[in-house]
Design an enzyme around this catalytic site. Structure first.
Site, PDB file in Angstrom:
ATOM      1  N   ASP A 265      15.648  39.233  37.521  1.00 10.32           N
ATOM      2  CA  ASP A 265      15.820  40.312  38.478  1.00 10.32           C
ATOM      3  C   ASP A 265      16.585  39.757  39.678  1.00 10.32           C
ATOM      4  O   ASP A 265      16.732  38.541  39.830  1.00 10.32           O
ATOM      5  CB  ASP A 265      14.444  40.842  38.895  1.00 10.32           C
ATOM      6  CG  ASP A 265      14.549  41.984  39.883  1.00 10.32           C
ATOM      7  OD1 ASP A 265      15.447  42.824  39.727  1.00 10.32           O
ATOM      8  OD2 ASP A 265      13.736  42.029  40.814  1.00 10.32           O
ATOM      9  N   LYS A 266      17.087  40.638  40.526  1.00 12.72           N
ATOM     10  CA  LYS A 266      17.833  40.177  41.700  1.00 12.72           C
ATOM     11  C   LYS A 266      16.989  40.261  42.969  1.00 12.72           C
ATOM     12  O   LYS A 266      16.641  39.262  43.577  1.00 12.72           O
ATOM     13  CB  LYS A 266      19.119  40.990  41.887  1.00 12.72           C
ATOM     14  CG  LYS A 266      19.971  40.510  43.072  1.00 12.72           C
ATOM     15  CD  LYS A 266      21.072  41.471  43.403  1.00 12.72           C
ATOM     16  CE  LYS A 266      20.552  42.699  44.107  1.00 12.72           C
ATOM     17  NZ  LYS A 266      20.038  42.425  45.470  1.00 12.72           N
TER      18      LYS A 266
ATOM     19  N   PHE B  43      24.678  59.310  54.031  1.00 14.03           N
ATOM     20  CA  PHE B  43      25.203  58.452  52.973  1.00 14.03           C
ATOM     21  C   PHE B  43      24.661  58.884  51.615  1.00 14.03           C
ATOM     22  O   PHE B  43      23.538  59.345  51.491  1.00 14.03           O
ATOM     23  CB  PHE B  43      24.788  57.006  53.252  1.00 14.03           C
ATOM     24  CG  PHE B  43      25.042  56.064  52.112  1.00 14.03           C
ATOM     25  CD1 PHE B  43      26.258  55.423  51.996  1.00 14.03           C
ATOM     26  CD2 PHE B  43      24.064  55.819  51.150  1.00 14.03           C
ATOM     27  CE1 PHE B  43      26.498  54.551  50.947  1.00 14.03           C
ATOM     28  CE2 PHE B  43      24.300  54.957  50.108  1.00 14.03           C
ATOM     29  CZ  PHE B  43      25.522  54.326  50.010  1.00 14.03           C
TER      30      PHE B  43
ATOM     31  N   ARG C 276      28.354  40.867  52.562  1.00  9.87           N
ATOM     32  CA  ARG C 276      28.432  42.295  52.297  1.00  9.87           C
ATOM     33  C   ARG C 276      29.155  42.950  53.481  1.00  9.87           C
ATOM     34  O   ARG C 276      28.746  42.789  54.629  1.00  9.87           O
ATOM     35  CB  ARG C 276      27.037  42.883  52.129  1.00  9.87           C
ATOM     36  CG  ARG C 276      26.265  42.238  51.003  1.00  9.87           C
ATOM     37  CD  ARG C 276      24.770  42.397  51.173  1.00  9.87           C
ATOM     38  NE  ARG C 276      24.338  43.785  51.114  1.00  9.87           N
ATOM     39  CZ  ARG C 276      23.617  44.298  50.126  1.00  9.87           C
ATOM     40  NH1 ARG C 276      23.256  43.536  49.125  1.00  9.87           N
ATOM     41  NH2 ARG C 276      23.252  45.552  50.138  1.00  9.87           N
TER      42      ARG C 276
ATOM     43  N   THR D  51      19.347  44.112  37.092  1.00 11.47           N
ATOM     44  CA  THR D  51      18.913  44.624  38.386  1.00 11.47           C
ATOM     45  C   THR D  51      19.105  46.125  38.468  1.00 11.47           C
ATOM     46  O   THR D  51      19.968  46.698  37.788  1.00 11.47           O
ATOM     47  CB  THR D  51      19.681  43.927  39.528  1.00 11.47           C
ATOM     48  OG1 THR D  51      19.287  44.487  40.781  1.00 11.47           O
ATOM     49  CG2 THR D  51      21.190  44.105  39.349  1.00 11.47           C
TER      50      THR D  51
ATOM     51  N   LYS E 150      15.755  46.956  30.741  1.00 10.78           N
ATOM     52  CA  LYS E 150      15.616  45.500  30.868  1.00 10.78           C
ATOM     53  C   LYS E 150      14.921  44.920  29.646  1.00 10.78           C
ATOM     54  O   LYS E 150      15.348  43.905  29.084  1.00 10.78           O
ATOM     55  CB  LYS E 150      14.817  45.159  32.132  1.00 10.78           C
ATOM     56  CG  LYS E 150      15.518  45.493  33.441  1.00 10.78           C
ATOM     57  CD  LYS E 150      14.665  45.046  34.629  1.00 10.78           C
ATOM     58  CE  LYS E 150      15.372  45.311  35.944  1.00 10.78           C
ATOM     59  NZ  LYS E 150      14.593  44.840  37.110  1.00 10.78           N
TER      60      LYS E 150
ATOM     61  N   ASP F 260       9.765  39.901  40.037  1.00 12.70           N
ATOM     62  CA  ASP F 260       8.746  39.917  41.081  1.00 12.70           C
ATOM     63  C   ASP F 260       8.091  41.266  41.266  1.00 12.70           C
ATOM     64  O   ASP F 260       7.149  41.385  42.049  1.00 12.70           O
ATOM     65  CB  ASP F 260       9.367  39.492  42.419  1.00 12.70           C
ATOM     66  CG  ASP F 260      10.375  40.518  42.918  1.00 12.70           C
ATOM     67  OD1 ASP F 260      11.114  41.079  42.088  1.00 12.70           O
ATOM     68  OD2 ASP F 260      10.400  40.765  44.130  1.00 12.70           O
TER      69      ASP F 260
ATOM     70  N   ASP G 223       9.806  44.886  36.630  1.00  8.96           N
ATOM     71  CA  ASP G 223      10.161  43.750  35.776  1.00  8.96           C
ATOM     72  C   ASP G 223       9.100  43.460  34.723  1.00  8.96           C
ATOM     73  O   ASP G 223       9.276  42.551  33.914  1.00  8.96           O
ATOM     74  CB  ASP G 223      10.367  42.491  36.629  1.00  8.96           C
ATOM     75  CG  ASP G 223      11.401  42.678  37.714  1.00  8.96           C
ATOM     76  OD1 ASP G 223      12.454  43.252  37.406  1.00  8.96           O
ATOM     77  OD2 ASP G 223      11.149  42.282  38.859  1.00  8.96           O
TER      78      ASP G 223
END
Length: 1389
Positions: free
Chosen positions: A488-489, A730, A786, A866, A999, A1019, A1023
């Site tokens: 995972d990220k 957004f 970023r 992810t 996943k 985590d 996951d």
């Protein structure tokens, strides 16, 4: 296939079918009747569920109910579903597995337990354990007898109970078998007891439940569907609940979902206005009788559909009104909710999957080997049977007077010989049974348990008082064979903490630290290290040295050479230490070693010099290396660090552009301010947005408060109030957000978003500014930051009023509302004026790049799975050096249909094939300098000339990026092998926007087709499916929750510890287990086959050579302890060298240390040993005499001599096999010999055994010692010669590193050790990723702000607020260790 295996597969298939099926139950008809459904085995597979997650259906037969078609029932009679009665249902009840009917719709009436009870909804009790007190014995025995050895010995025990065919007591088999089963059962019980403790801890949590209009405190396990529960601030949500009312204005509440997705930023939920008015009036809430009809339980965390029927009206329910189990209530005093899903039906548990029985590849190989040994045993028994029949026919019938046959034997010679031969078959099956070592499994379990404790006790894997933990004791050696890691990220690779790093304002870049005396850039790390470097140069290389990618047929060399200075040298910028060259590969071939002639003809050196300073040394940093002083700002945060003084100077000089830049950051957002204990804190929808507002705050533009119509900031100490006219929020399509504000009669639009989006909307005539800003964006993106672009636009009043009217018209439109709003937004968000750009660092966990680099060198492929968007995942890939600019290409699969995805995959496959066919030499990894090590031995021999250091896959220079929508089609049965073929040819694979189930499907795909050992690390609850599907699951026990840890096999507190877990503990465990198995089979073949040779001299009568007591305790006492010490403490190289040379991990990937070939070699070694052990003493004692002329050619003396030499020989062999001697090795090895002699004396003289005096008589004669010496020399000398030859002539990397380790130990006292710090990992230049923008991952708070629903009543005047924003968590930089070696190492990424 055996009956047991067939039965097992059938049962497991039913278990899997049930776990994959979404439970549905019968629902009533519209007219109040009963809708009767027959129960069917729903055979939809994982892929269909994923398609359903993207808008499909579960199947053609049972579709999802539409909200518009849901109507309340007038009658609820006869709604209780009927349960099927079948043999499988009874079987499943034995194993505590339920078979339930399919549920199509869920109906709930709050505060009506009688109505809700008829549906038999799941209780809130959860169970992750495997066993209960009732089913533990049968279930555990069922699992244990899957091991063929256990089943074989059970059959053998039955045979030994028949006196006519058994020459040994049943106790010799019963005791070891019961011991094996008992030890394994105790271990399994302990593991499951830990799961029970965890379950009980959760089930006993307390919650306030509304019963009969009164709040009562109940444990979570007693909460049922339809209950109304009260939750308070900072408490866990007990079940999936529909939000009814909250303490916040407009029915809002804030939750933290770290248990679910690993994200710590808060999310906002809102209840219906119709239920908000209930407040916290227990009486009104207790009389609430609306009916809820919703979708059945499923595992989609971000989706919910349902309808509330209240007072004759219907109200749609969506995911914004649902609080999921595992969430934590934050910044909300209280809230009420009605339980929708409980226990195993909650989305958290639906994503947890079922606890599976995992076995290692060595276990599976052992099953195969045991099966082969059984066939070998049967072959020997068959041979002895035939030989016995022949002997009895030709010879035995004439000696019946001396050797009478048993009464059961027929008198006829042929019939008697046949029956005797058949009985001898079973007798030899019992005598030779030790060739299948039952004690093997006991020893394996003991070794695994000890290795688990070594992992738990490793202080090098401790972080913040959290230790690494082995939650299972059966998979340790599998850690040494991992070929694929699925990670995972968020929260796993990253800290999910954003930091404002750099910015570009009006064409000028801020944030770089420049040495004023040299004009060179300086890099600063969190621990205080700074590095000044010169620019690197690229030169052409004429030979394929394996250090860079081939592009268009041309090779380039990118070699970095680093010089580190002492702290004293830092005071003088012109003082440079002598350069130390770094060879570009970890294991250079012999002709490229620095000492070889070819080295002098290598490409020109490229040098990069640096200086260092460490704040930990206590010396003051140069002025330009100290963070800027922001203490004059009362709202500044001590945790905020910025090192470019020129930005502060520009603000002090009232630079208009800089002020406009930070004013935009303080105004254009949806962050909510909050006062806590007199301190100002921010609640942001994403950490990106919080970091930008925090940066503006620290530079003097403090966002203080907001109302639905105003925003108040403090600009350099002066308060400014703005009228908020509109928020253009957004979303993932717009990739930007804007606010329209009015102050002093002027209307201005502020906008921020992705650079590619903003540049398309800029006003003409800004070419120079755009060019300079783009250069800065490229530079920021190259560093893995970023980025966001900022722009503004002034509006006139008349145009805005006209636009606002059209905006309102679009906002209230009932058709195509989103499209109309997008068109209105596009109209006003154009002709913008560029202000600049921001660069935010998504902080990686400490040591992530180094860990990924070392794992890549070890030959492990890393895939990142992810839920984040593609741009974010790619940025992190570059930051952690999973992706590098040296890659030949990065394939991006984003097809919107199956045809598009197939075309892209085929195109990329052709590119791979064409490049593979034309490339001559190509390395799999680029070079990044991380630490220092010695490249040379004292003998000037390089480390890299062994068979384990060859280059990796030829096409490892590619990367693949695929999004979740395309992955749906790629995982289709038609395309999955094509997808896997392309992905397996890539060094790195990143899957974005994937669901938890996807996943698991990706992991399962690799498991099925690649036959490789997989590891999944994560985590969060998203996951868990992946963790349970992989061969080994690792949970990160950080701040993100423990759901992944509870489902994992191992837990660590930081991703960097995965390096030590695999390269040290995993490799050691695999190495130890393989060495243990080779030796164990060797000693058992050497022991058992002595009986076979003896059969030729006893007419194949099943007479034993050894004392029955010796047979019983040979594996239990005489030879068990040395091999256990070997399996627990053995190591070829120490932990530091295991990490310094990751290629040492390669044998595990190739199954090189224990496989069928290695077993065969051990068996042949044991076969030869048994021959020598039997025939040399046989020749020596044949017609032998003692010194007094008495015969020594008796069976007991001969058996005692062979047994004694056997114990000595196998003990000598383990001495040769032991590379790492500890006190335990000495005690167990030499103690075993002493214990053998003592036990022989005690048994024969104290207990009066059958062989009393035999060994003492033999040891009193010189012939015994000469025979022993001759046998030992004949057996040991060839082994020693063979090993010396391979170590000297064909050394492996392990041999070379072990030699270097010994040389270092000898010279340690003579060396002058220097403390050489780790060079901070320089971010490498790469292609610009323009889409790598920093922003919220989902829609912000804009709609709630403008509606006023998110606002809390505030006093018009606020008292002064001190700076008190909670500082960001910053991990301590990796501690630097001294290294005695003088030259830096290279690790390949």
């Amino acid at each position: 296939m055996t009956i047991i295996e067939d039965f097992e597969l059938e049962v497991l298939e039913l278990v899997e079918e049930r776990s994959r099926r979404i439970r549905k139950r019968s629902a009533g008809e519209r007219n109040g009747g009963v809708l009767t459904e027959t129960r069917t085995f729903h055979t939809s597979r994982l892929k269909e569920k994923v398609v359903e997650g993207w808008g499909g259906r579960f199947s053609a037969k049972a579709g999802k109910p539409q909200a518009s078609s849901l109507r309340p029932l007038n009658s609820t009679a006869n709604l209780k579903p009927q349960r099927p009665s079948s043999i499988y249902a009874k079987l499943f009840n034995i194993f505590a597995i339920s078979t339930e009917e399919i549920e199509t719709e869920r109906r709930i009436i709050p505060n009506n337990p009688e109505f809700n009870a008829q549906f038999n909804y799941a209780k809130n009790y959860i169970k992750t354990s495997k066993y209960t007190l009732l089913n533990f014995v049968p279930y555990n025995l069922f699992e244990q007898f899957q091991r063929l050895a256990n089943f074989y010995f059970l059959c053998l025990l039955v045979l030994q109970l028949i006196p006519v065919i058994s020459s040994l007591s049943p106790i010799t088999t019963a005791v070891p078998l019961i011991g094996v089963l008992a030890v394994t059962a105790v271990k399994d019980a302990y593991d499951d007891f830990q799961r029970h403790r965890s379950d009980n801890h959760v089930n006993r949590r307390k919650s306030w439940v509304l019963r009969n209009g009164q709040l009562v405190e109940e444990s979570w396990s007693k909460v049922v569907v339809g209950d109304v529960i009260r939750m308070e601030n900072d408490s866990f949500v007990a079940a999936d609940v529909l939000l009814l009312s909250t303490s916040e204005p407009n029915g809002l509440c804030y939750i933290e979902t770290s248990e679910l997705d690993g994200e710590t930023n808060l999310k906002c939920k809102q209840c219906l206005p119709e239920t908000e008015e209930l407040g916290q009036d227990d009486g009104r809430i207790g009389s609430f009788k609306g009916e809820i009809r919703c979708e059945p339980p499923n595992n989609q965390l971000n989706k919910f559909e349902g309808t509330l029927y209240l007072d004759g009206s219907t109200h749609p329910l969506d995911n914004d009104k649902i609080l999921l189990r595992g969430c934590i209530l934050r910044n909300t005093a209280w809230c009420y909710g009605v339980v929708i899903f409980a226990g195993r039906d909650t989305k958290l548990m639906m994503n947890s999957g079922k606890t599976k029985f995992k076995r290692t590849s060595i276990d599976r190989l052992l099953n195969f080997i045991i099966l082969g040994i059984v066939f070998f045993l049967l072959s020997m028994c068959l041979f002895c049977t035939v030989a016995c029949g022949i002997w009895e026919t030709l010879t035995g019938q004439y000696f019946t007077a001396y050797l009478p046959w048993d009464e059961l034997i027929p008198d006829s010679p042929a019939g008697g010989a046949t029956v005797i031969a058949l009985l001898v078959f079973f007798s030899y099956a019992i005598v030779l049974n030790t060739v299948v070592p039952i004690s093997l499994y006991v020893s394996v379990e003991v070794i695994r348990l000890a290795q688990s404790f070594l992992i738990n006790w490793d202080e090098e894997m401790r972080y913040n008082n959290t230790q690494a933990k082995a939650r299972t004791t059966t998979l340790n050696e599998e850690l040494g064979q991992i070929e694929y890691i699925f990670s995972d990220k968020t929260g796993t690779l990253t800290q999910n903490i954003m930091a404002f790093n750099k910015c570009s304002i009006s064409g000028r870049s801020y944030g770089d630290i420049i040495d004023p005396r040299t004009g060179e850039p300086v890099e600063m790390t969190e621990s205080g290290w700074w590095v000044r470097r010169r620019r690197k140069r690229r030169v052409s290389c004429q030979s394929g040295s394996g250090v860079s990618w081939r592009r268009s047929g041309k090779l380039t060399l990118d070699e970095t050479q680093v010089t580190l200075l002492s702290a004293e040298a830092c005071s003088d910028p012109d003082t440079l230490a002598a350069d130390t060259p770094v060879h570009p590969t970890l294991n250079p071939p012999p002709h490229d070693t620095p000492s070889s002639p070819a080295a002098s003809k290598s490409a020109p050196e490229i040098r990069e010099t640096s200086q260092t300073w460490n704040s930990a040394e206590g010396k003051p940093a140069p002025p330009h290396l100290q963070p800027v002083d922001l203490s004059h700002n009362a709202y500044h945060e001590p945790s905020f660090k910025f090192y470019d003084q020129s930005l502060v100077d520009a603000l002090d000089s009232s630079d208009a552009n800089c002020e406009a830049f930070f004013r935009l950051l303080a105004l254009c957002h949806t962050v909510m301010p909050e006062e806590k204990q007199g301190k100002l804190e921010y609640q942001a929808q994403s950490p990106d947005e919080g970091a930008l507002v925090s940066a503006a705050r620290n530079f003097g533009f403090v966002f203080k408060s907001r109302t639905p119509n105003t925003i108040t900031i403090s600009a350099k100490g002066e308060e400014e109030n703005y009228e908020l006219l509109c928020i253009l929020d957004f979303n993932n399509v717009r990739k930007r957000m804007s606010v329209i504000l009015k102050r002093d009669g002027k209307i201005r639009l502020y906008c921020k978003g992705a650079d590619s989006i903003i540049y398309e909307r800029l006003k003409d005539g800004q070419d120079s500014l755009k060019r300079h800003t783009q250069e800065h964006l490229d530079s920021f993106a190259a560093e893995g930051l970023r980025t966001l672009c900022l722009a503004y636009k002034d509006l006139d009043e008349e145009y805005f009023q006209d636009w606002k009217a059209r905006h309102h018209e679009a906002a209230v439109s009932l058709e195509n509302r989103d499209a109309k709003l997008d068109a209105i937004y596009e109209e006003i968000e154009k002709d913008l004026l560029l202000l600049g750009a921001t660069a935010i660092e998504d902080k990686l966990q400490v040591g992530v790049p180094q860990t990924i680099a070392n794992l890549a060198i070890a030959g492990i492929k890393i895939w990142v799975l992810t839920g984040d968007k593609q741009e974010t995942a790619i940025n992190i890939g570059y930051s952690c050096q999973l992706l590098t600019d040296d890659m030949v290409d990065v394939f991006i699969i984003d097809g919107q249909s199956a045809v598009e995805v197939e075309d892209q995959l085929q195109k990329f496959r052709e590119q791979l094939r064409s490049i593979t066919s034309t490339s001559l030499t190509q390395t799999s990894l680029s070079v990044v300098t991380f630490r220092v090590f010695c490249l040379r031995f004292s003998s000037d021999e390089g480390l890299g000339g062994d068979t384990l250091s060859e280059a990796g896959d030829q096409n490892a220079g590619f990367a693949l990026v695929i999004n979740g929508h395309s992955l749906v089609f790629a995982l289709n049965a038609k395309y999955e092998q094509l997808f896997l073929e392309v992905a397996s040819c890539c060094k790195a694979v990143i899957c974005c926007r994937v669901t938890p189930l996807q996943k698991a499907m990706v992991v399962d795909l690799v498991k099925r087709y690649k036959k490789a050992v997989t590891l999944a690390v994560g985590d969060g609850a998203n996951d868990v499916s992946m963790i349970k599907t992989a061969h080994i699951g690792v949970g990160i026990s950080g701040q993100e929750g423990l759901q992944a840890v509870l489902a994992s096999d191992y837990s660590v507190s930081q991703f960097k510890f995965l390096e030590r877990l695999l390269l040290v503990h995993g490799r050691w465990s695999y190495y130890r287990m393989c060495k243990f198995l080779r030796y164990f089979f060797y000693k058992n073949f050497a022991f058992t086959l002595c009986h076979f040779w003896f059969a030729f001299f006893v007419a194949f009568s099943a007479q034993t050579l050894f004392d029955p007591m010796f047979i019983s305790v040979y594996n239990l006492f005489y030879t068990s302890m040395p091999v256990l010490a070997l399996g627990i403490f053995e190591q070829d190289v120490n932990d530091k060298n295991s990490i310094a040379y990751p290629k040492l991990y390669t044998p595990g990937l190739k199954n090189a240390l224990f496989n069928k070939r290695e077993f065969f070699r051990s068996a042949v070694h044991g076969f030869v040993t048994s021959c020598v052990l039997f025939f040399i003493p046989f020749g020596a004692y044949y017609n032998g005499m003692d010194q007094e002329g008495r015969s020594m050619a008796d069976q007991q003396t001969f058996g005692s001599v062979v047994a004694t030499i056997l114990v000595i020989v196998v003990t000598m062999q383990i001495c040769l096999d032991t590379s790492y001697w500890t006190l335990f090795n000495h005690i167990t090895i030499w103690g075993s010999l002493i214990f053998y002699l003592l036990l022989q004396y005690f048994y024969n003289y104290v207990l009066l055994g059958d062989y009393v005096g035999a060994l003492a008589k033999a040891m009193g004669e010189p012939m015994f010692y000469f025979t022993s010496l001759l046998t030992i020399v004949i057996l040991m000398l060839p082994v020693m010669a063979w090993r010396f030859y391979w170590v000297d002539v064909h050394p492996t990397l392990s041999d070379k590193v072990r030699f270097k380790q010994r040389q270092d130990a000898k010279l340690a006292s003579q060396r002058t050790e220097r403390t050489i710090p780790r060079t901070p990992s320089a971010r490498r230049s790469r292609r610009s990723i323009r889409s790598g923008y920093a922003f919220a991952h989902q829609e912000g708070f804009g709609r709630l702000i403008t509606s006023g629903k998110i606002m809390r009543p505030r006093n018009p005047r606020q008292p002064p607020i001190s700076n008190g924003r909670t500082p960001n968590l910053r991990h301590e930089h990796m501690r630097l260790h001294p290294n005695a070696a003088p030259a830096p190492s290279t690790v390949e990424v």
